[in-house]
Enzyme design. Sequence first.
Site, PDB file in Angstrom:
ATOM      1  N   GLU A 276       0.847  -1.215   0.000  1.00 52.17           N
ATOM      2  CA  GLU A 276       0.000   0.000   0.000  1.00 52.17           C
ATOM      3  C   GLU A 276       0.877   1.257   0.000  1.00 52.17           C
ATOM      4  OE1 GLU A 276      -2.980   1.768  -0.972  1.00 52.17           O
ATOM      5  OE2 GLU A 276      -3.434  -0.317  -0.538  1.00 52.17           O
TER       6      GLU A 276
HETATM    7  C1  LIG Z   1       2.450  -9.673   0.272  1.00 54.51           C
HETATM    8  C2  LIG Z   1       2.155  -8.578  -0.700  1.00 54.51           C
HETATM    9  C3  LIG Z   1       0.845  -8.242  -0.980  1.00 54.51           C
HETATM   10  C4  LIG Z   1       0.554  -7.245  -1.917  1.00 54.51           C
HETATM   11  N1  LIG Z   1      -0.748  -6.993  -2.258  1.00 54.51           N
HETATM   12  C5  LIG Z   1      -1.007  -6.204  -3.335  1.00 54.51           C
HETATM   13  C6  LIG Z   1      -2.336  -6.111  -3.877  1.00 54.51           C
HETATM   14  O1  LIG Z   1      -3.296  -6.707  -3.364  1.00 54.51           O
HETATM   15  N2  LIG Z   1      -2.515  -5.364  -4.991  1.00 54.51           N
HETATM   16  C7  LIG Z   1      -1.491  -4.711  -5.608  1.00 54.51           C
HETATM   17  O2  LIG Z   1      -1.730  -4.066  -6.621  1.00 54.51           O
HETATM   18  N3  LIG Z   1      -0.226  -4.757  -5.111  1.00 54.51           N
HETATM   19  C8  LIG Z   1       0.041  -5.501  -4.000  1.00 54.51           C
HETATM   20  N4  LIG Z   1       1.324  -5.598  -3.517  1.00 54.51           N
HETATM   21  C9  LIG Z   1       2.378  -4.825  -4.143  1.00 54.51           C
HETATM   22  C10 LIG Z   1       2.935  -3.727  -3.253  1.00 54.51           C
HETATM   23  O3  LIG Z   1       2.002  -2.675  -3.117  1.00 54.51           O
HETATM   24  C11 LIG Z   1       4.284  -3.293  -3.857  1.00 54.51           C
HETATM   25  O4  LIG Z   1       5.184  -4.353  -3.640  1.00 54.51           O
HETATM   26  C12 LIG Z   1       4.783  -1.984  -3.276  1.00 54.51           C
HETATM   27  O5  LIG Z   1       3.966  -0.911  -3.664  1.00 54.51           O
HETATM   28  C13 LIG Z   1       6.236  -1.694  -3.684  1.00 54.51           C
HETATM   29  O6  LIG Z   1       6.433  -1.861  -5.063  1.00 54.51           O
HETATM   30  P1  LIG Z   1       7.684  -2.739  -5.560  1.00 54.51           P
HETATM   31  O7  LIG Z   1       7.598  -4.062  -4.889  1.00 54.51           O
HETATM   32  O8  LIG Z   1       7.711  -2.744  -7.036  1.00 54.51           O
HETATM   33  O9  LIG Z   1       8.972  -2.011  -4.993  1.00 54.51           O
HETATM   34  P2  LIG Z   1       9.777  -0.833  -5.716  1.00 54.51           P
HETATM   35  O10 LIG Z   1       8.835   0.188  -6.213  1.00 54.51           O
HETATM   36  O11 LIG Z   1      10.727  -1.452  -6.676  1.00 54.51           O
HETATM   37  O12 LIG Z   1      10.587  -0.204  -4.485  1.00 54.51           O
HETATM   38  C14 LIG Z   1      11.878  -0.704  -4.059  1.00 54.51           C
HETATM   39  C15 LIG Z   1      12.465   0.341  -3.100  1.00 54.51           C
HETATM   40  O13 LIG Z   1      12.653   1.580  -3.791  1.00 54.51           O
HETATM   41  C16 LIG Z   1      12.006   2.635  -3.110  1.00 54.51           C
HETATM   42  N5  LIG Z   1      11.457   3.605  -4.077  1.00 54.51           N
HETATM   43  C17 LIG Z   1      10.796   3.330  -5.225  1.00 54.51           C
HETATM   44  N6  LIG Z   1      10.451   4.483  -5.839  1.00 54.51           N
HETATM   45  C18 LIG Z   1      10.878   5.491  -5.062  1.00 54.51           C
HETATM   46  C19 LIG Z   1      10.827   6.908  -5.136  1.00 54.51           C
HETATM   47  N7  LIG Z   1      10.219   7.532  -6.159  1.00 54.51           N
HETATM   48  N8  LIG Z   1      11.392   7.632  -4.147  1.00 54.51           N
HETATM   49  C20 LIG Z   1      11.973   7.019  -3.092  1.00 54.51           C
HETATM   50  N9  LIG Z   1      12.062   5.676  -2.951  1.00 54.51           N
HETATM   51  C21 LIG Z   1      11.521   4.926  -3.928  1.00 54.51           C
HETATM   52  C22 LIG Z   1      10.905   1.964  -2.304  1.00 54.51           C
HETATM   53  O14 LIG Z   1      10.518   2.737  -1.180  1.00 54.51           O
HETATM   54  C23 LIG Z   1      11.578   0.651  -1.901  1.00 54.51           C
HETATM   55  O15 LIG Z   1      12.358   0.853  -0.773  1.00 54.51           O
HETATM   56  C24 LIG Z   1       1.615  -6.553  -2.541  1.00 54.51           C
HETATM   57  C25 LIG Z   1       2.948  -6.868  -2.232  1.00 54.51           C
HETATM   58  C26 LIG Z   1       3.218  -7.878  -1.349  1.00 54.51           C
HETATM   59  C27 LIG Z   1       4.671  -8.257  -1.100  1.00 54.51           C
END
Ligand SMILES: Cc1cc2nc3c(=O)[nH]c(=O)nc-3n(C[C@H](O)[C@H](O)[C@H](O)COP(=O)(O)OP(=O)(O)OC[C@H]3O[C@@H](n4cnc5c(N)ncnc54)[C@H](O)[C@@H]3O)c2cc1C
Length: 546
Positions: A433
């Site tokens: 989220e």
């Molecule tokens: C168990 C689980 C359940 C989930 N459920 C859902 C769901 O029901 N529906 C859904 O759509 N998604 C869901 N997600 C996805 C979740 O919302 C994302 O994993 C999350 O938003 C982070 O995206 P990412 O994994 O691509 O990480 P990334 O975006 O790759 O982030 C990696 C790191 O980079 C940092 N970062 C990225 N961009 C920036 C920026 N602009 N400035 C500063 N720091 C930054 C982040 O803070 C993090 O530390 C779920 C994930 C998990 C693991």
Amino acid sequence: MSIYNAPAQDTAFVLDQLVEFDQLCQAMGLEEVNLELANVVVEEAGKLASEVLAPLNAVGDQNGARLDSDKVIETAGFSDAYQQYMENGWATLTAPEAFGGQALPNVVGTAINELWHSANMAFALCPMLTQGSIEALIAHGSDELKDQYLSRLVSGEWTGTMNLTEPNAGSDLAAVSTKAVPNGDHYLISGQKIYITWGDHQMTPNIVHLVLARLPDAPAGVKGISLFIVPKFLLDENGEPAELNDAKCISLEHKLGIHGSPTCTMSFGDNGGAVGYLVGEENKGLAYMFTMMNHARQSVGLQGLAISERAYQQAVAYAKERTQGSRKDGTKIPIIEHPDVRRMLMAMRSGCESMRALALVAAAEIDRSHIDGDQTAAKARVELLTPIVKGWMTEMANELTSLNIQVHGGMGFIEEAGAAQHYRDARILAIYEGTNGIQALDLIGRKTLSDNGAALADLLDEMAGIEADLRACGLDKMANRFVASVLRAREIREFILDRAAADRTVDGCGRVRFLNADGLPNGSLLNGKRGHSCKSPNRCRIKLLR
Ligand SMILES: Cc1cc2nc3c(=O)[nH]c(=O)nc-3n(C[C@H](O)[C@H](O)[C@H](O)COP(=O)(O)OP(=O)(O)OC[C@H]3O[C@@H](n4cnc5c(N)ncnc54)[C@H](O)[C@@H]3O)c2cc1C
């Protein structure tokens, strides 16, 4: 296995003293709703939470959801528990009466959601996502979509999911690439979504996926994303689930925690395109998602409180039972009598109480923001508090569930004791989220720099008024620490405003620290109480451990 008892008294205290629940209900025009009723509802919910959901928490951890051919099979016992949850009307609490809901204030729903998440967070994620889908449909769906889907989601007969994330679109949803091609009265959706919570299960006869996708001629970036309803089963002419849609779970993630919650890779359109129906207008999907963000982010913050409360209860029970060392008379000393263990327990307890106060005050601000008339101040307060609820409370959950392990000593590290599950389960909260890095970015960028710190200054001014209440209760030491915390928050606010525009690294590197400083327990962001004077000073003192 850890037992769980709903903290009904603590909830009642916050609703009464900090939320001023009866006045809120009057302002909302809810004449039949009052604190007494809310307390009864919380106590009743506590029974289902502790008797039915809590015992299934470890079961879900050890026997998580599994994929069998194209079907996700949830943990044994979850389906029966879900039927009880639904049949007793818990799904309908806060939804509007027009769609079969009971129209109770959001703050009551929040108090009760805490209990579900404490008892079994993996299970409670399913209703939590359904609530998000309901909000999106109420705010943006056509009458036809509302007729077809809303009452079944509100009753809990069907569940909802949120499909945002893709392999290349996580924090940056501008990169969403799932396609939606117009096809008569509907669209054909194709693409892959990852990490979709409760993307499939067998607990209900249909699942309603809300999916972000891009039309063929859509502008690039966030202005070209649309929102669609994609039901698992298409509806027949009587509105009943019939033909299977072209959308399925193709794999389940193996995760650190919340094993009872299926995290699905969803494939849309393997056989020509999943039938989807546009919600609202084309290309406005991301804005629609943002209208429900406050609620969803507050829900995840609430999970931080819930799991910390569960861990705290487990830590106290263990510390009363486990003995180490002997008194002069030879009797064994329960570890709860050791000062360092008490320090950890008090940190956990005060953390939970601060979080509950913040969670319920913020939830009540959402109610206030919907009261007719000019609610600009309440809306600004909701916007400001949301990233703090989500970010700070989930960081706290990592710390407090870790303290639970410490209280257990070696047993904390042993899975059998159950403390490890809470620690593992809590770890996702700072990530999904919107990661806490994204929350902090929101707090500084959209909520502080954009209004030159005005909303935050208002909050800090209100908080400063609490000093007099603390001193009136004889809590001078606490008042001194509180004043110092508010002063520090003011200094950080000024530092950010002075420096951020000129030096982006200040803004970028300081965000998470700023977020945590705004939530720190000494200065927990309690509502300034609008002239409150303490009605029961004894309750304001740090209480003896339960
Ligand atoms: C168990 C689980 C359940 C989930 N459920 C859902 C769901 O029901 N529906 C859904 O759509 N998604 C869901 N997600 C996805 C979740 O919302 C994302 O994993 C999350 O938003 C982070 O995206 P990412 O994994 O691509 O990480 P990334 O975006 O790759 O982030 C990696 C790191 O980079 C940092 N970062 C990225 N961009 C920036 C920026 N602009 N400035 C500063 N720091 C930054 C982040 O803070 C993090 O530390 C779920 C994930 C998990 C693991």
